[in-house]
Structure formats: structure tokens, C-alpha cells
Write an enzyme that holds these catalytic residues in place. Structure first.
Site, PDB file in Angstrom:
ATOM      1  N   GLU A  79      35.417 -41.006 -24.143  1.00 44.50           N
ATOM      2  CA  GLU A  79      35.063 -39.597 -23.903  1.00 44.50           C
ATOM      3  C   GLU A  79      35.180 -39.188 -22.436  1.00 44.50           C
ATOM      4  O   GLU A  79      35.147 -38.000 -22.134  1.00 44.50           O
ATOM      5  CB  GLU A  79      33.646 -39.297 -24.420  1.00 44.50           C
ATOM      6  CG  GLU A  79      32.493 -39.925 -23.653  1.00 44.50           C
ATOM      7  CD  GLU A  79      32.180 -41.350 -24.111  1.00 44.50           C
ATOM      8  OE1 GLU A  79      32.942 -41.908 -24.909  1.00 44.50           O
ATOM      9  OE2 GLU A  79      31.161 -41.895 -23.633  1.00 44.50           O
ATOM     10  N   LYS A  99      32.991 -46.501 -32.323  1.00 47.20           N
ATOM     11  CA  LYS A  99      31.665 -46.075 -31.865  1.00 47.20           C
ATOM     12  C   LYS A  99      31.081 -47.086 -30.887  1.00 47.20           C
ATOM     13  O   LYS A  99      31.527 -48.239 -30.799  1.00 47.20           O
ATOM     14  CB  LYS A  99      30.705 -45.938 -33.050  1.00 47.20           C
ATOM     15  CG  LYS A  99      31.092 -44.861 -34.039  1.00 47.20           C
ATOM     16  CD  LYS A  99      31.234 -43.496 -33.402  1.00 47.20           C
ATOM     17  CE  LYS A  99      29.895 -42.803 -33.174  1.00 47.20           C
ATOM     18  NZ  LYS A  99      30.092 -41.418 -32.700  1.00 47.20           N
TER      19      LYS A  99
END
Ligand code: NAD
Length: 378
Positions: free
Chosen positions: A118, A75
Site C-alpha cells: 500500500e 494480507k
């Protein structure tokens, strides 16, 4: 290269960015890997396994950030980590910058090199580091749906596959991409009667070719959805229109057409949801009921299965991490367009269009930065 793997400290995050197998691969190429004590325990990997694979364990997160040239994470860094990041340090992780100005500004200030999972993108526009999490969420959607269809969970009290002499449940899947395809395979495997809707005819043709006999394909439009919700037991939302919010395909008023105890699993909740009555929930409190219809809208579904999610994620990230470690980020990004597209913030400058646009920041051409770096190192 010296690589650091900190323990994830974001609330409820149990994944880890590198497994012992990944450590062993990096060691084979001569890299040094520092792993924070207990970093893998949430995913079922103990410190001893990392040591056996060749990692050096460090007791604190400060030491990991302090020593590493490349930090591999899952994360985005949270606020308490910002000050630990060093100028020029490479961070390879999910960032989702466009959703946090605070994070973007912090990374600009720290002059880090931020390569975001991403936005690593293949030439066919697919996103190889997002696909594994969609695969997990798609398969999980059916498992969760089956559970909440049970009567004690407020569901209709129907078994997905039925039994001999009893009809199976009807599963409606909106969107036949990665999530929808995985969900359909799981539901079909359990013996349910499955319908997948998509707006892409080529996709429906493909699905019709590869899916088993208990899966039908149907064009997605308001009429077909309205008819299908009336007899569906489990409805899975899995649509994506890249770059925009999900369209509300199941409206509030359609809930009245459903049978009591119908279960809705809106996997697209992270993009606003394709079911109008969907609002994000957590693993602690995953469902709520409106008009006798059970809603499951957990925004980070893979978080509930950290072992599977960690291995799936690292299967996809390791090849890129190896390129970055072997060549350095500058050469790795010059030689691999996929990785180059992952660069978001470099040395205090925003190099990804979506991030610059989100916050009205100046966009620097990443090619110019890479050329300058090449000249300096020549
Ligand atoms: N909740 C979670 O934990 C979680 C985890 C992973 C992914 N997701 C989300 O799941 C969603 C789906 O992801 P994906 O990887 O399958 O995307 P994808 O791009 O592979 O598939 C999306 C599909 O939706 C179809 N579509 C678009 N508009 C449609 C419409 N009106 N009706 C029917 N189909 C339509 C597209 O043609 C495409 O086939 C995304 O929003 C993603 O962010 C959520």
C-alpha cells in the site's frame, strides 16, 4: 532467490499472492518458488497448475516460511505467523501498519524486511498496488447496487437500465477517482442515468471528455448533493482525502429526502465512510436498512471475487516481485524509488514516517540503511 507463497489464513481471505503464470515468470529468471498446498484453491488455481508452472508444493506454512528468503503474501501476517518469520526475511504484502501497533511491534521484534504494497508509490503520487483493488470495488459497487435495488432485497424494485418505454434508474457517484470512474463506466454500460460529483474541476473535465452521453458531471457541494439524493435510486460513495477520514457528504438527515428503497453503497467505508449512517458490514451480512434506505458497507469488497482480485493484484505486483527477486531488496530499492517508498520496517527499525508517527516510534532514514547495506556488500 528462494521465494515462498503461503496460504492466506486471515478470516475469509481467498486471494493468493502468486498465480501459476507468476510462478512461471519467476522460474524463467532462475528463481525457486515454494507454494503451500492449496494456497490458490480459493481463487480457482489448483496445485497441479502450480506444479506444471514449475513450483514446488510444501504441505505446511512452517515449511514455506522456513525455506524462503522472500515471502509474497496478500494480507498482513496474523499472530500465529509472527514466530515463523526469520530475521532478515523479506515480506512483500499489504501491511497497513498504521492500523495495528501489535503487528508493527511484532515485525520490529522479528527483524524482518517489510515492504508494504500500500505504500509503493509512483512519482505522480499514485499507488499502483492499491489501484487494482479500487478498480474491482468500483465495478462491484454497481453490481451489488443493482442486486439490492431488487424488491426481494428491500430495494426500490427498479432495473438499472430500464427497458424500452421505461426510464432507467438514476445512479449518483460521489468521488470521480479510480472507484468512481469504474463504477460510472459499469452503470453507464448497463444503461443507467449517471451523475458523478467531484471537487476537482480538472477531474470533472477529464470525466466529461471520456464518459458516454448518459453520464453527467457535477461539482460536489452540499447543495448539489442534497438535490441529487432526492431522485437517485443508487448512491455510491467513492471519495478519498488521502491520510484523513472520509467527509460525511450524505448526512443522516438527508435519508429523509430519499425515496424508500434507495440503495447506498459506501465503498469509502474503509476510511470511515462518506455516508454518515454507514458502519462496516461483511459479505455474510452485507446490508442493513435505516429509514427505508438500504445500506451496503462491506469493507473488503474485492474479497467476494477472489479470482478477479487475485489476477488483478498479481498483474500489478509481479513486476515488483521480479525486481526484488532479481536484484535483492537492497539494490532493487536503491534503483527504484517506487519500491523504496514501500519499505516500512527494516531490520528492527521503522523507516516509514506514517508508521513512526502513528505509534510515536523512532524513524530511521531508509537511505542511510540502503547506503550501509551497499558498503557491507561492496
Ligand atoms: N470497500 C472496499 O472494499 C474498498 C476497496 C477499494 C477501495 N476502497 C476505498 O474507496 C475509496 C476511493 O478510492 P479511490 O481509489 O477511488 O480513490 P481516488 O483517490 O482515486 O479518488 C477519490 C476521489 O474523491 C474525490 N473527492 C475528495 N473529496 C471529495 C468530495 N468532498 N466530494 C466529491 N469527491 C471528492 C477526489 O477528488 C478524488 O477524485 C477509498 O476510501 C478507498 O480506500 C474501498
Amino acid at each position: 532467490m528462494v521465494i515462498g507463497v503461503p496460504k492466506e489464513i486471515k478470516n475469509n481471505e481467498n486471494r493468493v499472492a502468486l498465480t501459476p503464470a507468476g510462478v512461471s515468470e519467476l522460474r524463467k529468471f532462475g528463481h525457486t518458488v515454494y507454494v503451500q498446498v492449496n494456497a490458490g484453491s480459493g481463487s480457482g488455481f489448483e496445485d497441479g497448475e502450480y506444479i506444471e508452472a514449475g513450483a514446488v508444493m510444501l504441505p505446511t506454512i512452517e515449511e514455506v516460511y522456513g525455506i524462503a528468503e522472500m515471502i509474497i503474501k496478500v494480507k498482513e501476517p496474523i499472530e500465529s505467523e509472527y514466530e515463523l518469520i526469520k530475521e532478515g526475511q523479506l515480506l512483500f504484502t499489504y501491511f497497513h501498519f498504521a492500523s495495528s501497533q501489535d503487528l508493527t511491534e511484532a515485525m520490529i521484534r522479528r527483524k524482518a524486511v517489510c515492504l508494504a504494497y500500500e505504500t509503493v508509490e509512483k512519482t505522480d503520487r499514485s499507488l499502483p498496488l492499491l489501484i487494482p483493488m479500487s478498480e474491482v470495488a468500483g465495478r462491484m459497487a454497481v453490481q451489488e447496487g443493482a442486486k439490492y435495488l431488487e424488491k426481494p432485497q428491500k430495494g426500490r424494485g427498479i432495473l438499472l437500465g430500464g427497458v424500452p418505454g421505461v426510464k432507467p434508474a438514476h445512479v449518483l457517484i460521489l468521488g470521480g477517482g479510480i472507484v468512481g470512474t469504474q463504477a460510472a463506466k459499469m452503470a453507464a454500460g448497463l444503461g443507467a442515468h449517471v451523475t458523478i460529483m467531484d471537487i476537482s474541476l480538472p477531474r470533472l473535465r477529464y470525466l466529461s471528455d471520456i464518459m458516454p452521453e448518459n453520464v453527467d458531471t457535477l461539482m460536489s457541494n452540499e447543495y448539489n448533493i442534497r438535490e441529487a439524493v432526492k431522485h437517485s435510486d443508487l448512491i455510491i460513495g467513492a471519495v478519498l482525502i488521502p491520510g484523513t477520514k472520509a467527509p460525511h457528504l450524505v448526512t443522516r438527515e438527508m435519508l429523509k429526502l430519499m425515496r424508500p428503497g434507495t440503495v447506498l453503497v459506501d465503498v469509502a467505508v474503509d476510511q470511515g465512510g462518506c455516508i454518515e449512517t454507514c458502519t462496516p458490514t461483511t459479505h455474510e451480512n452485507p446490508t442493513y436498512v435505516i429509514d427505508d434506505v438500504v445500506h451496503y458497507c462491506v469493507a473488503n469488497m474485492p474479497g467476494a471475487v477472489p479470482y478477479t482480485s487475485t489476477v488483478a493484484l498479481t498483474n500489478a505486483t509481479l513486476a515488483y516481485a521480479l525486481q526484488l527477486a532479481n536484484k535483492g531488496w537492497q539494490r532493487a530499492c536503491r534503483e527504484n524509488e517506487e519500491l523504496k517508498r514501500g519499505l516500512n520496517v527494516v531490520d528492527g527499525r521503522v523507516v516509514y514516517q506514517g508508521v513512526a508517527e502513528a505509534f510515536g516510534l523512532e524513524l530511521t532514514n531508509v537511505g542511510d540503511i540502503l547506503r550501509k547495506e551497499e558498503e557491507i556488500n561492496a
